[in-house]
Design a protein around this motif. Structure first.
Motif, PDB file in Angstrom:
ATOM      1  N   MET A   1       0.851  -1.196   0.000  1.00  0.00           N
ATOM      2  CA  MET A   1       0.000   0.000   0.000  1.00  0.00           C
ATOM      3  C   MET A   1       0.881   1.238   0.000  1.00  0.00           C
ATOM      4  N   THR A   2       0.525   2.216  -0.818  1.00  0.00           N
ATOM      5  CA  THR A   2       1.326   3.423  -0.903  1.00  0.00           C
ATOM      6  C   THR A   2       1.048   4.336   0.274  1.00  0.00           C
ATOM      7  N   GLU A   3       1.895   5.360   0.414  1.00  0.00           N
ATOM      8  CA  GLU A   3       1.715   6.335   1.492  1.00  0.00           C
ATOM      9  C   GLU A   3       0.386   7.058   1.346  1.00  0.00           C
ATOM     10  N   ASN A   4      -0.015   7.338   0.090  1.00  0.00           N
ATOM     11  CA  ASN A   4      -1.291   8.001  -0.144  1.00  0.00           C
ATOM     12  C   ASN A   4      -2.443   7.169   0.359  1.00  0.00           C
ATOM     13  N   ASN A   5      -2.380   5.853   0.127  1.00  0.00           N
ATOM     14  CA  ASN A   5      -3.449   4.979   0.576  1.00  0.00           C
ATOM     15  C   ASN A   5      -3.508   4.912   2.091  1.00  0.00           C
ATOM     16  N   LYS A   6      -2.355   4.902   2.743  1.00  0.00           N
ATOM     17  CA  LYS A   6      -2.315   4.842   4.202  1.00  0.00           C
ATOM     18  C   LYS A   6      -2.986   6.059   4.810  1.00  0.00           C
ATOM     19  N   SER A   7      -2.843   7.201   4.142  1.00  0.00           N
ATOM     20  CA  SER A   7      -3.394   8.421   4.715  1.00  0.00           C
ATOM     21  C   SER A   7      -4.911   8.424   4.735  1.00  0.00           C
ATOM     22  N   LEU A   8      -5.527   7.526   3.991  1.00  0.00           N
ATOM     23  CA  LEU A   8      -6.978   7.480   3.949  1.00  0.00           C
ATOM     24  C   LEU A   8      -7.582   7.084   5.281  1.00  0.00           C
ATOM     25  N   VAL A   9      -6.833   6.376   6.107  1.00  0.00           N
ATOM     26  CA  VAL A   9      -7.381   5.934   7.376  1.00  0.00           C
ATOM     27  C   VAL A   9      -6.915   6.803   8.538  1.00  0.00           C
ATOM     28  N   SER A  10      -6.237   7.886   8.242  1.00  0.00           N
ATOM     29  CA  SER A  10      -5.777   8.763   9.308  1.00  0.00           C
ATOM     30  C   SER A  10      -6.951   9.536   9.881  1.00  0.00           C
ATOM     31  N   GLU A  11      -6.744  10.117  11.063  1.00  0.00           N
ATOM     32  CA  GLU A  11      -7.817  10.853  11.718  1.00  0.00           C
ATOM     33  C   GLU A  11      -8.115  12.168  11.011  1.00  0.00           C
ATOM     34  N   SER A  12      -7.124  12.754  10.363  1.00  0.00           N
ATOM     35  CA  SER A  12      -7.311  14.027   9.692  1.00  0.00           C
ATOM     36  C   SER A  12      -7.754  13.784   8.254  1.00  0.00           C
ATOM     37  N   LEU A  13      -8.965  14.201   7.946  1.00  0.00           N
ATOM     38  CA  LEU A  13      -9.502  13.971   6.609  1.00  0.00           C
ATOM     39  C   LEU A  13      -9.647  15.294   5.873  1.00  0.00           C
ATOM     40  N   ASN A  14      -9.123  15.363   4.653  1.00  0.00           N
ATOM     41  CA  ASN A  14      -9.347  16.548   3.833  1.00  0.00           C
ATOM     42  C   ASN A  14     -10.127  16.123   2.597  1.00  0.00           C
ATOM     43  N   MET A  15     -10.800  17.065   1.976  1.00  0.00           N
ATOM     44  CA  MET A  15     -11.736  16.723   0.913  1.00  0.00           C
ATOM     45  C   MET A  15     -11.050  16.280  -0.377  1.00  0.00           C
ATOM     46  N   PHE A  16      -9.722  16.392  -0.461  1.00  0.00           N
ATOM     47  CA  PHE A  16      -9.004  15.966  -1.656  1.00  0.00           C
ATOM     48  C   PHE A  16      -8.361  14.582  -1.506  1.00  0.00           C
ATOM     49  N   ILE A  17      -8.632  13.907  -0.386  1.00  0.00           N
ATOM     50  CA  ILE A  17      -7.893  12.693  -0.074  1.00  0.00           C
ATOM     51  C   ILE A  17      -8.107  11.576  -1.095  1.00  0.00           C
ATOM     52  N   LEU A  18      -9.323  11.445  -1.618  1.00  0.00           N
ATOM     53  CA  LEU A  18      -9.589  10.353  -2.556  1.00  0.00           C
ATOM     54  C   LEU A  18      -8.877  10.545  -3.893  1.00  0.00           C
ATOM     55  N   ILE A  19      -8.792  11.793  -4.349  1.00  0.00           N
ATOM     56  CA  ILE A  19      -8.168  12.007  -5.657  1.00  0.00           C
ATOM     57  C   ILE A  19      -6.655  11.852  -5.594  1.00  0.00           C
ATOM     58  N   GLU A  20      -6.123  11.678  -4.392  1.00  0.00           N
ATOM     59  CA  GLU A  20      -4.699  11.392  -4.253  1.00  0.00           C
ATOM     60  C   GLU A  20      -4.414   9.899  -4.351  1.00  0.00           C
ATOM     61  N   HIS A  21      -5.464   9.108  -4.449  1.00  0.00           N
ATOM     62  CA  HIS A  21      -5.297   7.658  -4.567  1.00  0.00           C
ATOM     63  C   HIS A  21      -4.636   7.309  -5.897  1.00  0.00           C
ATOM     64  N   GLU A  22      -3.878   6.236  -5.921  1.00  0.00           N
ATOM     65  CA  GLU A  22      -3.145   5.852  -7.116  1.00  0.00           C
ATOM     66  C   GLU A  22      -4.063   5.486  -8.278  1.00  0.00           C
ATOM     67  N   PHE A  23      -5.322   5.143  -7.998  1.00  0.00           N
ATOM     68  CA  PHE A  23      -6.270   4.870  -9.072  1.00  0.00           C
ATOM     69  C   PHE A  23      -6.478   6.124  -9.914  1.00  0.00           C
ATOM     70  N   PHE A  24      -6.648   7.274  -9.269  1.00  0.00           N
ATOM     71  CA  PHE A  24      -6.832   8.533  -9.987  1.00  0.00           C
ATOM     72  C   PHE A  24      -5.578   8.898 -10.772  1.00  0.00           C
ATOM     73  N   ILE A  25      -4.447   8.766 -10.097  1.00  0.00           N
ATOM     74  CA  ILE A  25      -3.179   9.139 -10.730  1.00  0.00           C
ATOM     75  C   ILE A  25      -2.936   8.284 -11.975  1.00  0.00           C
ATOM     76  N   GLY A  26      -3.189   6.991 -11.867  1.00  0.00           N
ATOM     77  CA  GLY A  26      -2.953   6.087 -12.992  1.00  0.00           C
ATOM     78  C   GLY A  26      -3.926   6.275 -14.128  1.00  0.00           C
ATOM     79  N   VAL A  27      -5.219   6.437 -13.797  1.00  0.00           N
ATOM     80  CA  VAL A  27      -6.231   6.603 -14.840  1.00  0.00           C
ATOM     81  C   VAL A  27      -6.003   7.899 -15.612  1.00  0.00           C
TER      82      VAL A  27
END
Length: 227
Positions: A1-27
């Motif tokens: 799992m990448t660092e971006n994916n790990k941040s998804l489960v952190s307590e601090s959530l920002n509204m851009f967190i999903l688009i930092e996922h590698e699925f978005f980057i790759g697509v």
């Protein structure tokens, strides 16, 4: 799992967190070799947002940003082949299901000004059930809460359709993931404790401790050091 994916489960959530996922980057780049696997980790990340302790506004914002971003990719898709476009469309539909479900929950559960609801979701096949969860957490023993609930019930000061309704409500308020059956099992163990003597039966230690602590604190506040 990448660092971006790990941040998804952190307590601090920002509204851009999903688009930092590698699925978005790759697509967006059209360079994913493992598109199917990456899409699977992305859908799991969406579900994790629901199961995490994030308020509805944070989750809703993150999903809307992700949907908008994917829509832009889809509309500007001249460089992507059909395989990529199919996964983008699937991701948009997947996210929309969650946005619609949260919207339905919010509509049916209006909040007073300044209130913030925390929601969680139970996902099974095609069903997404969104429920409000409590930000209050019981940190004592479960049997101690059972003592308190039982005392309130036998006091005659509680008005509820059934005892079970009251028990479930208390569990929900304190964020206790137990059911009514587990309550009665714990109560039975309390009832089966062997009394030490008539004056100190030893069944309800938590209740006695609450009384002692409360009286000591009231004495300290109103009588000072003379208590």
């Amino acid at each position: 799992m990448t660092e971006n994916n790990k941040s998804l489960v952190s307590e601090s959530l920002n509204m851009f967190i999903l688009i930092e996922h590698e699925f978005f980057i790759g697509v967006e780049a059209g360079e994913l070799d493992n598109l199917k696997d990456t899409y699977a980790t992305f859908t799991k990340a969406v579900v994790m947002l629901f199961h995490g302790s994030h308020n509805k506004s944070e989750v809703h914002s993150a999903l809307i940003v992700a949907e908008d971003y994917l829509t832009i990719i889809l509309e500007d898709s001249t460089h992507l082949d059909e395989n990529f476009l199919r996964f983008v469309e699937r991701a948009i539909k997947f996210i929309k299901r969650y946005i619609d479900r949260i919207g339905e929950w919010v509509k049916n559960n209006p909040l007073n000004e300044g209130e913030v609801a925390i929601v969680s979701a139970t996902v099974s096949e095609d069903c997404i059930a969104v429920d409000e969860v409590s930000s209050i957490q019981w940190e004592g023993k479960f049997t101690e809460l059972v003592e308190l609930v039982f005392a309130l019930l036998i006091s005659g000061k509680i008005s509820a359709e059934t005892d079970a309704e009251f028990i479930r409500s208390i569990f929900r308020i304190f964020g206790v993931k137990k059911n009514v059956t587990e309550y009665y099992k714990a109560l039975k163990k309390i009832e089966e404790k062997t009394p030490k003597d008539d004056d100190a039966p030893g069944r309800c230690k938590a209740l006695r401790q609450l009384l002692e602590d409360t009286e000591k604190e009231l004495q300290r506040r109103y009588l000072g050091r003379r208590a």
